[in-house]
Design an enzyme around this catalytic site. Sequence first.
Site, short mmCIF file in Angstrom:
data_model
loop_
_atom_site.label_atom_id
_atom_site.label_comp_id
_atom_site.label_asym_id
_atom_site.label_seq_id
_atom_site.Cartn_x
_atom_site.Cartn_y
_atom_site.Cartn_z
N TYR A 158 0.82 -1.21 0.00
CA TYR A 158 0.00 0.00 0.00
C TYR A 158 0.85 1.27 0.00
O TYR A 158 0.31 2.36 0.06
CB TYR A 158 -0.91 0.03 1.23
N LYS A 218 4.45 -14.01 5.65
CA LYS A 218 4.77 -15.06 4.67
C LYS A 218 6.29 -15.10 4.55
O LYS A 218 6.87 -14.99 3.45
CB LYS A 218 4.07 -14.72 3.33
N ASP A 220 -1.26 -18.01 5.08
CA ASP A 220 -2.23 -18.96 4.49
C ASP A 220 -2.74 -19.93 5.56
O ASP A 220 -3.95 -20.20 5.65
CB ASP A 220 -1.65 -19.71 3.27
#
Length: 362
Positions: A124, A191, A224
Site C-alpha cells: 500500500y 509469509k 495462508d
Amino acid sequence: MSYNVTLIPGDGIGPEVTEATKRVLEATGVAFNWEVAYAGAGALNTHGTPLPDYILESIRKNKVALKGPVTTPVGSGFRSVNVALRQRLDLYACVRPCKLYPSVPSLYKDIDIVIIRENTEDLYAGIEFEKGTPEAAKLIKLITETKGDAIRADSGLSLKIISETGSRRIVRFAYEYARAYQRKKVTAIHKANILKFSDGLFLASAREVAQEYPDIEFEDRVVDNMTMQLVKRPQQFDVVVAPNLYGDIVSDLCAGLVGGLGVAPGANIGDDIAVFEPTHGSAPKYAGQNKVNPMAMMLSGVLMLRHLGETKAADRLEKAIARVISEGKNVTYDMKPDAPSDQTVGTSQVADAVIEKLESSK
Ligand code: NAD
C-alpha cells in the site's frame, strides 16, 4: 465540555451511516462540535482534489475524526483517499476489533479478536510502475542487471516495502494495546518463508519486540495457515498483528466470522491523531436506500468514545447496540439473512432503536 471532532460523511452509504452514528453519539449525552468535511469525488469537483488540505488541517487541529467510507475508482482515476489519509497523517495502526455479540447470525461462538494492521507500508506504499512506461522499463532493466532474473517487458510493478522501524512500532502498538486491554496473546502473521527480506524483517522485528513483553504470549503464523486456522478455530486468537495487505484481508475474514461488515468497526491511530471508521466500504449499490447496517460505524463511535476517555458513554452505547441486536426486532437485512424484508428495518430505524435503549438506561 464539548469535543471538537472532524466529521467526514464520505460517499455511497457513508452519509446515511454517519448521520445514524452522529445521532446515537449525541444521545449518549457527550457533547460534540462536528467540523464537517467532504472528501472523494465530490471534493474533486469542488476543490480539484479528492483530499483537500483543509481536511488534513482540521484533523491535525482536532486530533480526532469520525469518517464514513469513501469510494476509490478501480484500476484508474484518483488514488484511495482512505490510504492517503492514513499515510499523510501517519496513522500507522489500524485497529479492527472482531467481537461476536449475542444473537448475531454466525457459524461460531465466543470470538473476540482484535486485528492490528500496519497502515502505511507494504504493497500500500503506493510505489507502482505502470506497464510500458519509461520508469517501469528502467526498473525492469535494473532488476534484470542486478538479480539476473528476467522480468517480462510488459509487466506492471508494485513494490512491497516493509521497514524495521514500521514493523517494530506496529508490533509495539499491538503489545501496548494487549496490555491496556488485558489481552493474553499476540499472533504475528507473515509469509516469511517466501518473502524473506520483507515479511522476514517483519517477523524478526516482531520476535524482538515480543521479548520486551514477557507477560504476554507471542506466536507467529504463516498467513495462508492463519486463514485456515481462523475459519477452523477462531477462538484460539486474541490480538493479531499483521503487515498492511494481510491485515486488510484477514480483518474482512474476521468480520465475516462475527456477522459481517455491518458490525465491524475500526480505528486508524497515530502518535497523537485518531480517525475512526468502519471496516466496510461505500457499498454504492445500496447508497441512498436507508438499507444498510449503521452498527459498524456506531461501534467505531464506541471506539472513539473510549479513545476520548468517555468510558461510561462508550459502555452504554455498546450495550445499547448489543441489546438492539439481541432483541432482533430493529435490525437491518444483513442481521437476518433469511427473514422477509418486512421483518427488518432501515438504517435510521436502527438509530432510533439504539437511542431508545440509551434513554432507558439513563
Ligand atoms: P463494501 O464494503 O463497500 O461492500 C461490500 C458488500 O458488503 C456490500 O455490497 C454489502 O453487501 C456489504 N456491506 C458493506 N457495508 C455494509 C453495511 N454497513 N451493512 C450491510 N452490508 C454491508 O466493499 P466494496 O464493494 O469492495 O467497495 C466499495 C467501495 O468502497 C470501493 O470504492 C472501495 O474502494 C471503497 N472502500 C472504502 C473504504 C474506506 O473508506 N475506508 C474501505 C473499503 C472499501
